[in-house]
Design a protein around this motif. Sequence first.
Motif, PDB file in Angstrom:
ATOM      1  N   ILE A 184       9.919   0.902   2.664  1.00  0.00           N
ATOM      2  CA  ILE A 184       8.922  -0.167   2.585  1.00  0.00           C
ATOM      3  C   ILE A 184       8.936  -0.911   3.923  1.00  0.00           C
TER       4      ILE A 184
ATOM      5  N   MET B 222       0.867  -1.188   0.000  1.00  0.00           N
ATOM      6  CA  MET B 222       0.000   0.000   0.000  1.00  0.00           C
ATOM      7  C   MET B 222       0.902   1.235   0.000  1.00  0.00           C
TER       8      MET B 222
ATOM      9  N   VAL C 278       9.168  11.380   9.590  1.00  0.00           N
ATOM     10  CA  VAL C 278       8.529  11.677   8.291  1.00  0.00           C
ATOM     11  C   VAL C 278       7.066  11.223   8.320  1.00  0.00           C
ATOM     12  N   GLU C 279       6.847  10.062   8.898  1.00  0.00           N
ATOM     13  CA  GLU C 279       5.504   9.472   8.943  1.00  0.00           C
ATOM     14  C   GLU C 279       4.508  10.357   9.698  1.00  0.00           C
TER      15      GLU C 279
ATOM     16  N   LYS D  67       1.638   5.099   0.803  1.00  0.00           N
ATOM     17  CA  LYS D  67       1.152   6.142   1.701  1.00  0.00           C
ATOM     18  C   LYS D  67       2.045   7.367   1.533  1.00  0.00           C
TER      19      LYS D  67
ATOM     20  N   SER E  98       3.712  -4.125   7.733  1.00  0.00           N
ATOM     21  CA  SER E  98       2.395  -3.737   7.193  1.00  0.00           C
ATOM     22  C   SER E  98       2.340  -3.696   5.667  1.00  0.00           C
ATOM     23  N   TYR E  99       3.470  -3.893   5.007  1.00  0.00           N
ATOM     24  CA  TYR E  99       3.537  -3.791   3.541  1.00  0.00           C
ATOM     25  C   TYR E  99       3.084  -2.411   3.066  1.00  0.00           C
ATOM     26  N   THR E 100       3.511  -1.380   3.830  1.00  0.00           N
ATOM     27  CA  THR E 100       3.211  -0.010   3.434  1.00  0.00           C
ATOM     28  C   THR E 100       4.469   0.606   2.837  1.00  0.00           C
ATOM     29  N   MET E 101       4.270   1.354   1.762  1.00  0.00           N
ATOM     30  CA  MET E 101       5.395   2.103   1.214  1.00  0.00           C
ATOM     31  C   MET E 101       5.155   3.572   1.550  1.00  0.00           C
ATOM     32  N   LEU E 102       6.046   4.126   2.387  1.00  0.00           N
ATOM     33  CA  LEU E 102       5.924   5.529   2.774  1.00  0.00           C
ATOM     34  C   LEU E 102       6.765   6.367   1.810  1.00  0.00           C
ATOM     35  N   LYS E 103       6.109   7.330   1.159  1.00  0.00           N
ATOM     36  CA  LYS E 103       6.829   8.145   0.167  1.00  0.00           C
ATOM     37  C   LYS E 103       6.776   9.614   0.546  1.00  0.00           C
ATOM     38  N   THR E 104       7.857  10.303   0.291  1.00  0.00           N
ATOM     39  CA  THR E 104       7.841  11.751   0.512  1.00  0.00           C
ATOM     40  C   THR E 104       7.817  12.430  -0.853  1.00  0.00           C
ATOM     41  N   GLU E 105       7.533  13.727  -0.841  1.00  0.00           N
ATOM     42  CA  GLU E 105       7.538  14.439  -2.125  1.00  0.00           C
ATOM     43  C   GLU E 105       8.957  14.532  -2.676  1.00  0.00           C
TER      44      GLU E 105
ATOM     45  N   VAL F 252       0.928  -4.684  11.043  1.00  0.00           N
ATOM     46  CA  VAL F 252       0.916  -3.235  11.318  1.00  0.00           C
ATOM     47  C   VAL F 252       2.296  -2.623  11.574  1.00  0.00           C
TER      48      VAL F 252
ATOM     49  N   LYS G 139       8.232  -3.908   5.572  1.00  0.00           N
ATOM     50  CA  LYS G 139       7.897  -5.332   5.528  1.00  0.00           C
ATOM     51  C   LYS G 139       8.926  -6.134   6.314  1.00  0.00           C
TER      52      LYS G 139
END
Lengths: 273, 229
Positions: free
Chosen positions: B128, A162, B155-156, A164, B115-122, B201, B130
Amino acid sequence: METSDNMENTEKKKLTAENLILIIAGAFILVFLAYYSIMMSMGPAKKLKEIEAGYGVKHDSEEKTDERLFTDSAYVSMLKEKSFLQSKITMAGTDSIYMTLNIPDSTAHLEIAGVSVHSVRISGMKISKILRTGNNYAIQTMLASPMTIVNYIATIKKEPLMIKMAPKDTSEFKPDVTPDTSDYEPVNYILDMDNGLRIFVYQEVADSANSDRNSLFFFDLNDRLKTTWQSIKSVAVLKVPEYHPYIKIRVPKADAKILYRAIPRKGQIAVYI
Amino acid sequence: MINLKENKVLRIILRTLVPLAALLFVFIFVIYIVPGLQEMKGVRKTVLTNDPELKKDPVYKKQTAQLTRDIQRMSKKYASFTSGQSYIVINTTDNRFFLYKNKKLIREGFCSSGSYTMLKTEGERKWIFKTPKGKYWIQGKITSPVWRRPDWAFVEEGLPIPPENDPSRYEYGVLGDYAMSIGDGYLIHGTLYKRFLGMPVTHGCVRLNDEDLEAIYNTLSIGSKVYIF
Protein backbone atom coordinates in the motif's frame (compact mmCIF):
# COMPACT_ATOMS: atom_id res chain seq x y z
CA MET A 1 -86.58 -0.56 -6.31
CA GLU A 2 -86.16 -2.82 -3.32
CA THR A 3 -82.87 -4.19 -4.70
CA SER A 4 -81.54 -0.68 -5.19
CA ASP A 5 -82.40 0.25 -1.57
CA ASN A 6 -80.62 -2.88 -0.33
CA MET A 7 -77.52 -1.98 -2.34
CA GLU A 8 -77.51 1.56 -0.94
CA ASN A 9 -77.84 0.20 2.62
CA THR A 10 -74.97 -2.24 2.11
CA GLU A 11 -72.79 0.54 0.72
CA LYS A 12 -73.65 2.81 3.66
CA LYS A 13 -72.74 0.05 6.14
CA LYS A 14 -69.47 -0.51 4.28
CA LEU A 15 -68.71 3.17 4.44
CA THR A 16 -69.46 3.35 8.14
CA ALA A 17 -67.16 0.39 8.80
CA GLU A 18 -64.40 2.01 6.73
CA ASN A 19 -64.87 5.29 8.56
CA LEU A 20 -64.66 3.49 11.87
CA ILE A 21 -61.40 1.83 10.87
CA LEU A 22 -60.04 5.19 9.75
CA ILE A 23 -61.07 6.87 13.01
CA ILE A 24 -59.53 4.10 15.12
CA ALA A 25 -56.30 4.19 13.09
CA GLY A 26 -56.17 7.98 13.35
CA ALA A 27 -56.75 7.88 17.09
CA PHE A 28 -54.09 5.22 17.51
CA ILE A 29 -51.58 7.29 15.52
CA LEU A 30 -52.39 10.41 17.54
CA VAL A 31 -51.96 8.55 20.82
CA PHE A 32 -48.68 7.09 19.60
CA LEU A 33 -47.41 10.51 18.50
CA ALA A 34 -48.28 12.02 21.87
CA TYR A 35 -46.61 9.12 23.72
CA TYR A 36 -43.55 9.28 21.43
CA SER A 37 -43.21 13.05 21.91
CA ILE A 38 -43.43 12.76 25.71
CA MET A 39 -40.85 9.96 25.83
CA MET A 40 -38.52 11.84 23.47
CA SER A 41 -38.79 15.09 25.43
CA MET A 42 -37.62 13.21 28.53
CA GLY A 43 -34.37 12.27 26.76
CA PRO A 44 -32.32 15.46 27.39
CA ALA A 45 -33.19 15.53 31.11
CA LYS A 46 -32.25 11.86 31.43
CA LYS A 47 -28.93 12.49 29.66
CA LEU A 48 -28.17 15.46 31.90
CA LYS A 49 -28.85 13.31 34.96
CA GLU A 50 -26.41 10.72 33.63
CA ILE A 51 -23.75 13.41 33.04
CA GLU A 52 -24.32 14.82 36.52
CA ALA A 53 -24.11 11.37 38.06
CA GLY A 54 -20.87 10.66 36.24
CA TYR A 55 -19.16 14.02 36.33
CA GLY A 56 -21.09 16.32 38.70
CA VAL A 57 -20.30 17.41 42.25
CA LYS A 58 -19.93 14.37 44.50
CA HIS A 59 -21.81 15.21 47.67
CA ASP A 60 -20.55 12.18 49.53
CA SER A 61 -16.86 12.73 48.70
CA GLU A 62 -14.47 13.96 51.39
CA GLU A 63 -13.31 16.91 49.33
CA LYS A 64 -16.32 19.22 49.49
CA THR A 65 -16.97 21.49 46.50
CA ASP A 66 -18.74 24.76 47.19
CA GLU A 67 -21.54 24.79 44.60
CA ARG A 68 -21.98 28.56 44.96
CA LEU A 69 -18.78 28.95 42.93
CA PHE A 70 -20.57 27.69 39.81
CA THR A 71 -22.87 30.70 39.88
CA ASP A 72 -19.96 33.05 39.20
CA SER A 73 -19.21 33.63 35.51
CA ALA A 74 -15.51 34.44 36.08
CA TYR A 75 -15.00 31.20 37.96
CA VAL A 76 -16.92 29.16 35.38
CA SER A 77 -14.92 30.75 32.57
CA MET A 78 -11.62 29.81 34.27
CA LEU A 79 -12.91 26.32 34.87
CA LYS A 80 -13.67 25.94 31.17
CA GLU A 81 -10.20 27.14 30.21
CA LYS A 82 -8.57 24.73 32.61
CA SER A 83 -10.68 21.81 31.31
CA PHE A 84 -9.73 22.55 27.72
CA LEU A 85 -6.03 22.84 28.55
CA GLN A 86 -6.20 19.63 30.55
CA SER A 87 -7.71 17.79 27.56
CA LYS A 88 -5.13 19.21 25.15
CA ILE A 89 -2.19 18.28 27.39
CA THR A 90 -3.49 14.71 27.75
CA MET A 91 -3.82 14.37 23.97
CA ALA A 92 -0.45 16.01 23.31
CA GLY A 93 1.15 13.18 25.26
CA THR A 94 0.46 10.86 22.33
CA ASP A 95 2.06 11.06 18.86
CA SER A 96 -1.34 10.80 17.25
CA ILE A 97 -3.27 13.49 15.35
CA TYR A 98 -6.15 15.03 17.28
CA MET A 99 -8.69 17.81 16.84
CA THR A 100 -9.60 20.70 19.11
CA LEU A 101 -12.85 22.63 18.74
CA ASN A 102 -12.89 26.13 20.17
CA ILE A 103 -16.53 27.21 19.99
CA PRO A 104 -16.19 30.80 21.35
CA ASP A 105 -13.35 31.47 18.84
CA SER A 106 -15.18 29.62 16.01
CA THR A 107 -12.05 27.63 15.16
CA ALA A 108 -11.08 24.01 14.78
CA HIS A 109 -7.46 22.89 14.94
CA LEU A 110 -5.63 19.78 13.95
CA GLU A 111 -2.76 19.18 16.32
CA ILE A 112 0.05 16.69 16.66
CA ALA A 113 1.88 16.43 20.00
CA GLY A 114 0.86 19.93 21.04
CA VAL A 115 1.72 21.57 17.71
CA SER A 116 -1.11 23.12 15.71
CA VAL A 117 -0.65 21.86 12.14
CA HIS A 118 -3.87 23.11 10.55
CA SER A 119 -6.45 25.71 11.54
CA VAL A 120 -9.99 25.93 10.24
CA ARG A 121 -12.46 28.80 10.51
CA ILE A 122 -15.95 27.59 11.48
CA SER A 123 -18.52 29.55 9.52
CA GLY A 124 -21.63 28.24 11.22
CA MET A 125 -22.54 26.13 14.21
CA LYS A 126 -25.41 24.72 16.22
CA ILE A 127 -25.00 23.27 19.69
CA SER A 128 -27.32 21.18 21.84
CA LYS A 129 -29.11 23.18 24.50
CA ILE A 130 -27.93 20.70 27.12
CA LEU A 131 -24.31 21.67 26.43
CA ARG A 132 -25.02 25.39 26.53
CA THR A 133 -27.28 25.56 29.54
CA GLY A 134 -26.68 22.37 31.46
CA ASN A 135 -24.93 22.13 34.82
CA ASN A 136 -21.63 23.85 34.10
CA TYR A 137 -19.49 21.82 36.46
CA ALA A 138 -20.68 18.44 35.18
CA ILE A 139 -20.40 19.47 31.52
CA GLN A 140 -16.93 20.96 31.99
CA THR A 141 -15.71 17.92 33.85
CA MET A 142 -17.03 15.70 31.08
CA LEU A 143 -15.24 17.78 28.47
CA ALA A 144 -12.04 17.82 30.60
CA SER A 145 -11.16 14.35 29.40
CA PRO A 146 -10.58 13.96 25.66
CA MET A 147 -13.37 12.26 23.77
CA THR A 148 -12.62 9.29 21.54
CA ILE A 149 -14.34 8.61 18.22
CA VAL A 150 -16.23 5.30 18.37
CA ASN A 151 -18.05 5.47 15.08
CA TYR A 152 -18.39 7.67 12.02
CA ILE A 153 -20.60 8.07 8.99
CA ALA A 154 -19.32 10.03 6.01
CA THR A 155 -19.97 10.84 2.39
CA ILE A 156 -16.28 10.39 1.52
CA LYS A 157 -13.81 7.59 2.07
CA LYS A 158 -11.35 7.82 4.95
CA GLU A 159 -8.60 6.38 2.77
CA PRO A 160 -9.35 6.57 -0.98
CA LEU A 161 -7.49 3.33 -1.75
CA MET A 162 -7.20 2.28 -5.41
CA ILE A 163 -6.38 -1.33 -6.21
CA LYS A 164 -3.93 -1.97 -9.04
CA MET A 165 -3.04 -5.44 -10.28
CA ALA A 166 0.66 -5.92 -11.04
CA PRO A 167 1.42 -6.54 -14.75
CA LYS A 168 2.53 -10.07 -15.59
CA ASP A 169 5.39 -8.79 -17.77
CA THR A 170 6.73 -5.58 -19.30
CA SER A 171 4.32 -5.75 -22.23
CA GLU A 172 1.40 -5.30 -19.83
CA PHE A 173 3.06 -2.39 -17.98
CA LYS A 174 1.45 1.00 -18.42
CA PRO A 175 3.18 4.02 -16.88
CA ASP A 176 1.09 5.98 -14.39
CA VAL A 177 -0.98 8.76 -15.86
CA THR A 178 -1.81 11.99 -14.03
CA PRO A 179 -4.15 11.10 -11.15
CA ASP A 180 -7.71 12.35 -11.14
CA THR A 181 -7.72 15.07 -8.48
CA SER A 182 -11.10 16.54 -9.35
CA ASP A 183 -13.01 17.44 -6.23
CA TYR A 184 -16.65 16.62 -6.91
CA GLU A 185 -17.63 14.58 -3.86
CA PRO A 186 -19.63 16.42 -1.19
CA VAL A 187 -17.96 16.28 2.24
CA ASN A 188 -20.28 15.73 5.21
CA TYR A 189 -19.71 13.46 8.19
CA ILE A 190 -20.80 12.61 11.71
CA LEU A 191 -18.41 11.56 14.46
CA ASP A 192 -19.92 9.60 17.36
CA MET A 193 -17.92 10.09 20.53
CA ASP A 194 -17.49 7.67 23.45
CA ASN A 195 -19.38 9.96 25.87
CA GLY A 196 -22.48 10.03 23.67
CA LEU A 197 -21.71 13.39 22.05
CA ARG A 198 -22.15 13.63 18.26
CA ILE A 199 -20.07 16.01 16.16
CA PHE A 200 -21.55 16.86 12.76
CA VAL A 201 -19.19 18.41 10.22
CA TYR A 202 -20.85 19.84 7.12
CA GLN A 203 -19.17 21.50 4.18
CA GLU A 204 -20.17 25.05 3.31
CA VAL A 205 -22.66 25.06 0.45
CA ALA A 206 -22.64 27.79 -2.16
CA ASP A 207 -26.05 29.16 -3.18
CA SER A 208 -25.60 27.77 -6.68
CA ALA A 209 -24.50 24.28 -5.59
CA ASN A 210 -27.80 22.42 -5.73
CA SER A 211 -26.20 18.98 -5.88
CA ASP A 212 -24.24 19.66 -2.68
CA ARG A 213 -27.40 20.89 -0.96
CA ASN A 214 -29.34 17.81 -2.07
CA SER A 215 -26.52 15.54 -0.93
CA LEU A 216 -26.54 17.18 2.52
CA PHE A 217 -30.33 16.86 2.72
CA PHE A 218 -30.26 13.12 2.01
CA PHE A 219 -27.23 12.57 4.28
CA ASP A 220 -29.08 14.32 7.11
CA LEU A 221 -32.34 12.51 6.36
CA ASN A 222 -30.60 9.15 6.39
CA ASP A 223 -29.14 9.86 9.83
CA ARG A 224 -32.48 11.12 11.14
CA LEU A 225 -34.21 7.96 9.92
CA LYS A 226 -31.65 5.75 11.66
CA THR A 227 -31.92 7.73 14.91
CA THR A 228 -35.72 7.75 14.77
CA TRP A 229 -35.82 4.01 14.21
CA GLN A 230 -33.63 3.49 17.31
CA SER A 231 -35.92 5.80 19.29
CA ILE A 232 -39.07 4.00 18.15
CA LYS A 233 -37.54 0.68 19.21
CA SER A 234 -36.81 2.12 22.69
CA VAL A 235 -40.25 3.67 23.02
CA ALA A 236 -41.87 0.39 22.03
CA VAL A 237 -40.36 -1.29 25.10
CA LEU A 238 -41.35 1.67 27.34
CA LYS A 239 -37.77 3.01 27.55
CA VAL A 240 -36.85 6.69 27.25
CA PRO A 241 -34.83 6.92 24.00
CA GLU A 242 -31.18 7.79 24.32
CA TYR A 243 -30.50 11.46 23.70
CA HIS A 244 -27.21 12.46 22.09
CA PRO A 245 -26.01 16.02 22.67
CA TYR A 246 -24.54 17.41 19.48
CA ILE A 247 -22.26 20.03 18.00
CA LYS A 248 -22.90 20.84 14.33
CA ILE A 249 -20.26 22.85 12.51
CA ARG A 250 -20.00 24.14 8.97
CA VAL A 251 -16.53 24.57 7.48
CA PRO A 252 -15.08 25.09 3.97
CA LYS A 253 -15.19 21.89 1.89
CA ALA A 254 -11.38 21.56 1.56
CA ASP A 255 -10.94 21.93 5.32
CA ALA A 256 -13.73 19.44 6.07
CA LYS A 257 -11.89 16.91 3.91
CA ILE A 258 -8.52 17.62 5.56
CA LEU A 259 -9.97 17.20 9.06
CA TYR A 260 -11.72 13.94 8.18
CA ARG A 261 -8.76 12.35 6.42
CA ALA A 262 -6.28 13.43 9.12
CA ILE A 263 -8.07 12.27 12.27
CA PRO A 264 -7.39 8.59 13.01
CA ARG A 265 -10.33 6.16 13.14
CA LYS A 266 -10.24 6.11 16.94
CA GLY A 267 -8.98 9.68 17.12
CA GLN A 268 -9.50 12.09 19.98
CA ILE A 269 -11.24 15.46 20.17
CA ALA A 270 -11.31 18.18 22.84
CA VAL A 271 -14.06 20.77 22.96
CA TYR A 272 -14.10 24.25 24.49
CA ILE A 273 -17.63 25.58 24.80
CA MET B 1 -76.90 10.70 -11.53
CA ILE B 2 -73.93 12.85 -12.48
CA ASN B 3 -73.92 14.30 -8.96
CA LEU B 4 -73.71 10.83 -7.45
CA LYS B 5 -70.81 9.92 -9.74
CA GLU B 6 -69.00 13.16 -8.84
CA ASN B 7 -69.49 12.47 -5.14
CA LYS B 8 -68.05 9.00 -5.54
CA VAL B 9 -64.96 10.32 -7.33
CA LEU B 10 -64.52 13.00 -4.68
CA ARG B 11 -64.82 10.40 -1.94
CA ILE B 12 -62.22 8.17 -3.59
CA ILE B 13 -59.84 11.11 -3.96
CA LEU B 14 -60.36 12.14 -0.35
CA ARG B 15 -59.88 8.60 0.91
CA THR B 16 -56.55 8.37 -0.90
CA LEU B 17 -55.29 11.86 -0.17
CA VAL B 18 -56.24 12.12 3.50
CA PRO B 19 -54.29 9.01 4.61
CA LEU B 20 -51.35 10.07 2.43
CA ALA B 21 -51.34 13.55 3.97
CA ALA B 22 -51.66 12.01 7.43
CA LEU B 23 -48.70 9.72 6.74
CA LEU B 24 -46.62 12.64 5.51
CA PHE B 25 -47.50 14.61 8.62
CA VAL B 26 -46.53 11.68 10.87
CA PHE B 27 -43.22 11.32 8.99
CA ILE B 28 -42.33 15.02 9.28
CA PHE B 29 -43.49 15.13 12.90
CA VAL B 30 -41.37 12.17 13.96
CA ILE B 31 -38.28 13.00 11.87
CA TYR B 32 -38.09 16.77 12.24
CA ILE B 33 -40.55 18.22 14.75
CA VAL B 34 -39.95 15.91 17.73
CA PRO B 35 -36.12 16.35 17.69
CA GLY B 36 -36.75 20.10 17.45
CA LEU B 37 -39.07 19.95 20.45
CA GLN B 38 -36.36 18.15 22.42
CA GLU B 39 -34.15 21.20 22.00
CA MET B 40 -36.90 23.60 22.98
CA LYS B 41 -37.72 22.01 26.30
CA GLY B 42 -35.64 23.63 29.05
CA VAL B 43 -33.15 21.65 31.03
CA ARG B 44 -32.25 22.60 34.58
CA LYS B 45 -29.44 25.10 34.41
CA THR B 46 -27.04 26.76 36.78
CA VAL B 47 -28.01 30.39 37.04
CA LEU B 48 -25.06 32.78 36.93
CA THR B 49 -25.74 35.33 39.65
CA ASN B 50 -22.25 36.89 39.90
CA ASP B 51 -22.97 37.69 43.53
CA PRO B 52 -20.52 40.43 44.71
CA GLU B 53 -20.66 38.94 48.22
CA LEU B 54 -19.30 35.66 46.89
CA LYS B 55 -16.23 37.41 45.48
CA LYS B 56 -15.32 38.52 49.02
CA ASP B 57 -15.62 34.99 50.34
CA PRO B 58 -12.20 33.47 51.28
CA VAL B 59 -13.21 30.13 49.70
CA TYR B 60 -13.88 31.89 46.39
CA LYS B 61 -10.60 33.79 46.57
CA LYS B 62 -8.66 30.61 47.36
CA GLN B 63 -10.33 28.63 44.59
CA THR B 64 -9.88 31.29 41.89
CA ALA B 65 -6.22 31.79 42.89
CA GLN B 66 -5.69 28.04 42.58
CA LEU B 67 -7.42 27.95 39.19
CA THR B 68 -5.34 30.89 37.92
CA ARG B 69 -2.14 29.12 38.99
CA ASP B 70 -3.27 25.89 37.33
CA ILE B 71 -4.11 27.70 34.07
CA GLN B 72 -0.76 29.49 34.01
CA ARG B 73 1.14 26.28 34.66
CA MET B 74 -0.82 24.35 32.01
CA SER B 75 -0.55 27.13 29.41
CA LYS B 76 3.21 27.19 29.91
CA LYS B 77 3.41 23.43 29.60
CA TYR B 78 1.28 23.42 26.45
CA ALA B 79 3.28 26.21 24.81
CA SER B 80 6.46 24.24 25.43
CA PHE B 81 5.22 21.48 23.09
CA THR B 82 5.76 23.76 20.08
CA SER B 83 9.48 23.68 19.52
CA GLY B 84 11.43 26.88 18.89
CA GLN B 85 13.63 24.78 16.60
CA SER B 86 12.89 24.24 12.93
CA TYR B 87 10.22 21.77 11.92
CA ILE B 88 8.17 20.87 8.86
CA VAL B 89 4.45 20.19 8.50
CA ILE B 90 3.22 18.09 5.57
CA ASN B 91 -0.43 18.12 4.50
CA THR B 92 -1.02 14.92 2.52
CA THR B 93 -4.60 15.81 1.51
CA ASP B 94 -3.62 19.02 -0.28
CA ASN B 95 -0.01 17.91 -0.95
CA ARG B 96 1.55 21.02 0.56
CA PHE B 97 4.41 21.57 3.00
CA PHE B 98 5.01 24.31 5.61
CA LEU B 99 8.51 24.94 6.98
CA TYR B 100 8.83 26.66 10.39
CA LYS B 101 11.80 28.22 12.13
CA ASN B 102 11.61 29.92 15.54
CA LYS B 103 7.84 29.21 15.51
CA LYS B 104 7.45 31.27 12.31
CA LEU B 105 6.44 30.03 8.87
CA ILE B 106 9.43 30.62 6.59
CA ARG B 107 8.53 28.64 3.48
CA GLU B 108 5.56 26.81 1.99
CA GLY B 109 4.91 25.06 -1.27
CA PHE B 110 3.72 21.95 -3.08
CA CYS B 111 4.94 18.42 -2.54
CA SER B 112 3.80 14.96 -3.60
CA SER B 113 2.79 12.30 -1.12
CA GLY B 114 1.51 8.70 -1.20
CA SER B 115 -0.93 7.75 -3.95
CA TYR B 116 -3.14 5.46 -1.83
CA THR B 117 -2.63 2.69 -4.38
CA MET B 118 -2.67 -0.94 -3.39
CA LEU B 119 -0.42 -2.95 -5.71
CA LYS B 120 -1.40 -6.62 -5.79
CA THR B 121 0.21 -9.59 -7.45
CA GLU B 122 -1.48 -12.83 -8.41
CA GLY B 123 0.70 -14.49 -5.79
CA GLU B 124 -1.06 -12.64 -2.92
CA ARG B 125 1.78 -10.13 -2.34
CA LYS B 126 0.58 -6.59 -1.82
CA TRP B 127 1.91 -3.13 -1.02
CA ILE B 128 0.00 0.00 0.00
CA PHE B 129 1.57 3.26 -1.16
CA LYS B 130 0.64 5.82 1.46
CA THR B 131 2.58 8.38 3.47
CA PRO B 132 2.46 7.65 7.21
CA LYS B 133 0.74 10.27 9.39
CA GLY B 134 1.76 11.55 12.81
CA LYS B 135 4.91 12.80 14.49
CA TYR B 136 8.29 11.85 13.00
CA TRP B 137 11.79 13.28 13.07
CA ILE B 138 14.73 13.55 10.73
CA GLN B 139 16.81 10.45 11.34
CA GLY B 140 19.37 10.91 8.60
CA LYS B 141 20.51 13.43 5.98
CA ILE B 142 22.08 12.33 2.71
CA THR B 143 23.56 14.24 -0.23
CA SER B 144 23.40 12.81 -3.76
CA PRO B 145 21.18 9.93 -2.65
CA VAL B 146 21.02 6.69 -4.60
CA TRP B 147 17.72 4.88 -4.83
CA ARG B 148 17.86 1.22 -3.98
CA ARG B 149 14.80 -0.10 -5.75
CA PRO B 150 12.65 -2.33 -3.54
CA ASP B 151 10.76 -5.41 -4.84
CA TRP B 152 7.58 -3.45 -5.62
CA ALA B 153 9.47 -1.20 -8.07
CA PHE B 154 10.12 -4.27 -10.26
CA VAL B 155 6.70 -5.87 -9.68
CA GLU B 156 4.99 -2.61 -10.64
CA GLU B 157 6.73 -2.62 -14.05
CA GLY B 158 6.25 -6.32 -14.70
CA LEU B 159 9.97 -7.03 -14.31
CA PRO B 160 11.47 -10.08 -12.59
CA ILE B 161 12.69 -9.36 -9.03
CA PRO B 162 16.53 -9.39 -8.98
CA PRO B 163 18.66 -10.68 -6.06
CA GLU B 164 19.15 -8.44 -2.99
CA ASN B 165 22.25 -6.47 -4.02
CA ASP B 166 21.95 -6.79 -7.77
CA PRO B 167 23.32 -3.70 -9.62
CA SER B 168 19.92 -3.27 -11.36
CA ARG B 169 18.46 -2.26 -7.98
CA TYR B 170 20.52 0.95 -7.82
CA GLU B 171 19.38 4.09 -9.59
CA TYR B 172 21.39 7.30 -9.57
CA GLY B 173 20.09 10.87 -9.79
CA VAL B 174 16.36 10.09 -9.43
CA LEU B 175 15.98 11.33 -5.84
CA GLY B 176 17.41 14.82 -6.41
CA ASP B 177 20.45 16.28 -4.65
CA TYR B 178 19.35 15.59 -1.08
CA ALA B 179 17.28 13.15 0.94
CA MET B 180 16.17 13.12 4.56
CA SER B 181 15.08 9.91 6.23
CA ILE B 182 12.14 9.86 8.65
CA GLY B 183 12.36 6.13 9.43
CA ASP B 184 10.84 2.88 8.14
CA GLY B 185 12.32 3.55 4.69
CA TYR B 186 10.38 6.77 4.14
CA LEU B 187 12.31 9.72 2.72
CA ILE B 188 11.80 13.38 1.92
CA HIS B 189 13.59 13.77 -1.42
CA GLY B 190 13.64 15.44 -4.84
CA THR B 191 11.99 14.26 -8.05
CA LEU B 192 12.28 14.14 -11.81
CA TYR B 193 8.46 14.34 -12.10
CA LYS B 194 7.97 17.97 -11.11
CA ARG B 195 4.71 18.22 -13.02
CA PHE B 196 3.15 15.90 -10.43
CA LEU B 197 3.96 18.18 -7.47
CA GLY B 198 0.74 18.97 -5.59
CA MET B 199 -0.65 15.52 -6.43
CA PRO B 200 -0.74 12.20 -4.57
CA VAL B 201 1.55 10.08 -6.76
CA THR B 202 4.38 8.65 -4.65
CA HIS B 203 4.97 5.25 -3.09
CA GLY B 204 4.92 6.79 0.40
CA CYS B 205 7.91 9.16 0.32
CA VAL B 206 7.49 12.93 0.16
CA ARG B 207 8.77 14.53 -3.06
CA LEU B 208 9.77 18.20 -3.39
CA ASN B 209 11.12 20.44 -6.11
CA ASP B 210 14.88 21.21 -6.13
CA GLU B 211 14.73 24.69 -4.53
CA ASP B 212 12.35 23.68 -1.74
CA LEU B 213 14.35 20.52 -1.08
CA GLU B 214 17.58 22.49 -0.70
CA ALA B 215 15.96 25.05 1.63
CA ILE B 216 14.44 22.32 3.78
CA TYR B 217 17.67 20.31 3.83
CA ASN B 218 19.59 23.38 5.00
CA THR B 219 16.98 24.34 7.63
CA LEU B 220 16.27 20.98 9.24
CA SER B 221 18.84 19.07 11.20
CA ILE B 222 18.89 15.52 12.52
CA GLY B 223 16.23 15.32 15.24
CA SER B 224 14.05 18.06 13.68
CA LYS B 225 10.37 17.22 13.93
CA VAL B 226 8.28 16.24 10.90
CA TYR B 227 4.51 16.47 11.39
CA ILE B 228 2.47 14.68 8.74
CA PHE B 229 -1.33 14.80 8.52
